[in-house]
Scaffold this motif. Sequence first.
Motif, mmCIF file in Angstrom:
data_model
loop_
_atom_site.group_PDB
_atom_site.id
_atom_site.type_symbol
_atom_site.label_atom_id
_atom_site.label_comp_id
_atom_site.label_asym_id
_atom_site.label_seq_id
_atom_site.Cartn_x
_atom_site.Cartn_y
_atom_site.Cartn_z
ATOM 1 N N ALA A 88 -30.813 2.989 -28.957
ATOM 2 C CA ALA A 88 -30.857 3.448 -30.345
ATOM 3 C C ALA A 88 -31.168 4.931 -30.379
ATOM 4 O O ALA A 88 -31.540 5.532 -29.372
ATOM 5 C CB ALA A 88 -31.906 2.662 -31.136
ATOM 6 N N THR A 89 -31.000 5.525 -31.557
ATOM 7 C CA THR A 89 -31.312 6.936 -31.756
ATOM 8 C C THR A 89 -32.075 7.111 -33.061
ATOM 9 O O THR A 89 -32.022 6.259 -33.952
ATOM 10 C CB THR A 89 -30.038 7.800 -31.820
ATOM 11 N N LEU A 90 -32.763 8.240 -33.161
ATOM 12 C CA LEU A 90 -33.484 8.576 -34.393
ATOM 13 C C LEU A 90 -32.522 8.672 -35.567
ATOM 14 O O LEU A 90 -32.828 8.225 -36.679
ATOM 15 C CB LEU A 90 -34.241 9.889 -34.201
ATOM 16 N N SER A 91 -31.346 9.225 -35.346
ATOM 17 C CA SER A 91 -30.357 9.335 -36.419
ATOM 18 C C SER A 91 -29.953 7.971 -36.950
ATOM 19 O O SER A 91 -29.740 7.804 -38.160
ATOM 20 C CB SER A 91 -29.120 10.088 -35.921
ATOM 21 N N GLU A 92 -29.841 6.984 -36.072
ATOM 22 C CA GLU A 92 -29.483 5.637 -36.524
ATOM 23 C C GLU A 92 -30.580 5.048 -37.402
ATOM 24 O O GLU A 92 -30.285 4.314 -38.359
ATOM 25 C CB GLU A 92 -29.210 4.732 -35.324
ATOM 26 N N PRO A 151 -39.424 16.033 -31.999
ATOM 27 C CA PRO A 151 -39.166 15.336 -30.733
ATOM 28 C C PRO A 151 -39.210 16.240 -29.511
ATOM 29 O O PRO A 151 -39.383 15.744 -28.387
ATOM 30 C CB PRO A 151 -37.761 14.760 -30.931
ATOM 31 N N LEU A 152 -39.059 17.555 -29.658
ATOM 32 C CA LEU A 152 -38.936 18.427 -28.488
ATOM 33 C C LEU A 152 -40.132 18.355 -27.526
ATOM 34 O O LEU A 152 -39.926 18.275 -26.307
ATOM 35 C CB LEU A 152 -38.692 19.870 -28.924
ATOM 36 N N PRO A 153 -41.389 18.386 -28.006
ATOM 37 C CA PRO A 153 -42.497 18.254 -27.053
ATOM 38 C C PRO A 153 -42.478 16.913 -26.309
ATOM 39 O O PRO A 153 -42.869 16.846 -25.145
ATOM 40 C CB PRO A 153 -43.739 18.386 -27.940
ATOM 41 N N TYR A 154 -42.015 15.865 -26.976
ATOM 42 C CA TYR A 154 -41.935 14.552 -26.327
ATOM 43 C C TYR A 154 -40.813 14.522 -25.288
ATOM 44 O O TYR A 154 -40.942 13.901 -24.235
ATOM 45 C CB TYR A 154 -41.744 13.460 -27.371
ATOM 46 N N ILE A 155 -39.723 15.200 -25.589
ATOM 47 C CA ILE A 155 -38.646 15.316 -24.602
ATOM 48 C C ILE A 155 -39.155 16.085 -23.385
ATOM 49 O O ILE A 155 -38.852 15.737 -22.233
ATOM 50 C CB ILE A 155 -37.422 16.021 -25.220
ATOM 51 N N ASP A 180 -32.987 20.272 -35.918
ATOM 52 C CA ASP A 180 -32.947 19.643 -37.247
ATOM 53 C C ASP A 180 -33.983 18.541 -37.391
ATOM 54 O O ASP A 180 -34.294 18.112 -38.508
ATOM 55 C CB ASP A 180 -31.566 19.047 -37.514
ATOM 56 N N PHE A 181 -34.516 18.056 -36.263
ATOM 57 C CA PHE A 181 -35.464 16.941 -36.303
ATOM 58 C C PHE A 181 -36.910 17.424 -36.343
ATOM 59 O O PHE A 181 -37.831 16.608 -36.325
ATOM 60 C CB PHE A 181 -35.235 16.028 -35.100
#
Length: 347
Positions: free
Chosen positions: A147-151, A201-205, A236-237
Amino acid sequence: MTSPHARRKKSTIVRSFRRAAASGGLRVVFRALEHLAPEAGGRLALRLWCTPPRRRGTAPTVPAGPAATFTGPYDGAPFTVDVNGGTVTGRAWGSGPFVYLAHGWGGSATQLHGFVPTLVAAGYRVVAWDALSHGRSGPGALGPHRATLSEFADALTAVVRAHGPAHAVIAHSLGASATGLAVLDGLPVRRLVMIAPLADPLPYIGAFRRTLGIGPVVGDRLVAMMESLVGRSITDFDLGTRARQAGELPPLLVVQDRNDREVDPADGATIATAWPGRLHRTTGLGHGRILADPEVVLRAVDFVRETGTRPEVRPVTPADALPAPQKQEDTLPVAPADVLPAPQEVA
C-alpha cells in the motif's frame, strides 16, 4: 548532533525490519545492489517500504455508554467503494452528519470502533473502512499486502464522495497523515482529529535507509520510484510545510502520547503549530492503546461536536513543545509562530 526525537525515531520506525537487518542479510544485499544493480535495489527497497506490518487482530474496546446500535465490530451497514481499481470494504452506523474514521498503517477499521457508540449517541452517522491491502479490503495497485500513503488519502476521498460531506474525520497514525494530505489537496472537512500523526515521511525514509544499509544511489532510486508511483514530489507529503503555506484550514485537534514508540512524539506538535490547531498530550498510552482510552474518545467527540470555525490559540513555550513525562496530560492550543523544526534526517 542528533536530537532526542530523531534518535527515538531511528530506533523505532523500522521495527518491522530490525530482525532482517540484525541478521546482516538485507544489508549485504543492499550493499551489493548499490554497486551492481541500483535499479533492482530501488525496486526491492520500494517493495519493503510499501509493505505494512502484519498485526494480530484484537477485539475493539468500547467505552461504557449508550451502544444500542453498536453490538460488535461488524454489525453496521456494510458497503464497498471502488478506489483506483481496487475495492474498499467498510461499515456505517447511526444517522446524522457524517463522521469518518480512518485507521493507520498495518491497522484496520476495528481499531477505531471504540469511537462508534459515543458518536452514534451524539447524533452522527459514523463510517469506517479498511484501506486497500488492509483488513477486509482488496489489494492496492502494488498487489496484496502492499500500500501507499496516497492510496490511504484516495480511499478517504472516495468514501466521502460515496456517502456524503464530512462533518469530521477522526484518523490515526498514517491515516491521520493521509487525511491531512487529502484536506490540503482540497477535500472539504469541517473538523479534524489527528491521533498520533506523522508530520513528514522523509525522516522515516532516512531511518529506513540507515537501518537496512541502503546507500545513496539506491536511496535516490527509492525516492524517485516513490514519486513516480504516486505521481507527485515526496515534499508534497510534508504536512507542516504545506499547512503553513495553505489558506484557511478546518479546526484541528491533535492527540499525541509522550511515550509513542511508533512515531516521533514531536510530530504532533509540528502539525498542530503549523495548522494551527489544538494539541492534547497523554502519557503512557503509546501508539495503539491511545485509541481505546475513554478520555481520548470523549475529547475527540467533544471536539467534533463543537461549533465555530477556529479555536482560540495562544503561543506555546519551549516547555510545552518538549515531552514532559512527569505530567499526566494537558491540552494546549498552539499558534503558527511557534512552529517546531521538523526532525532532520541524519546522514
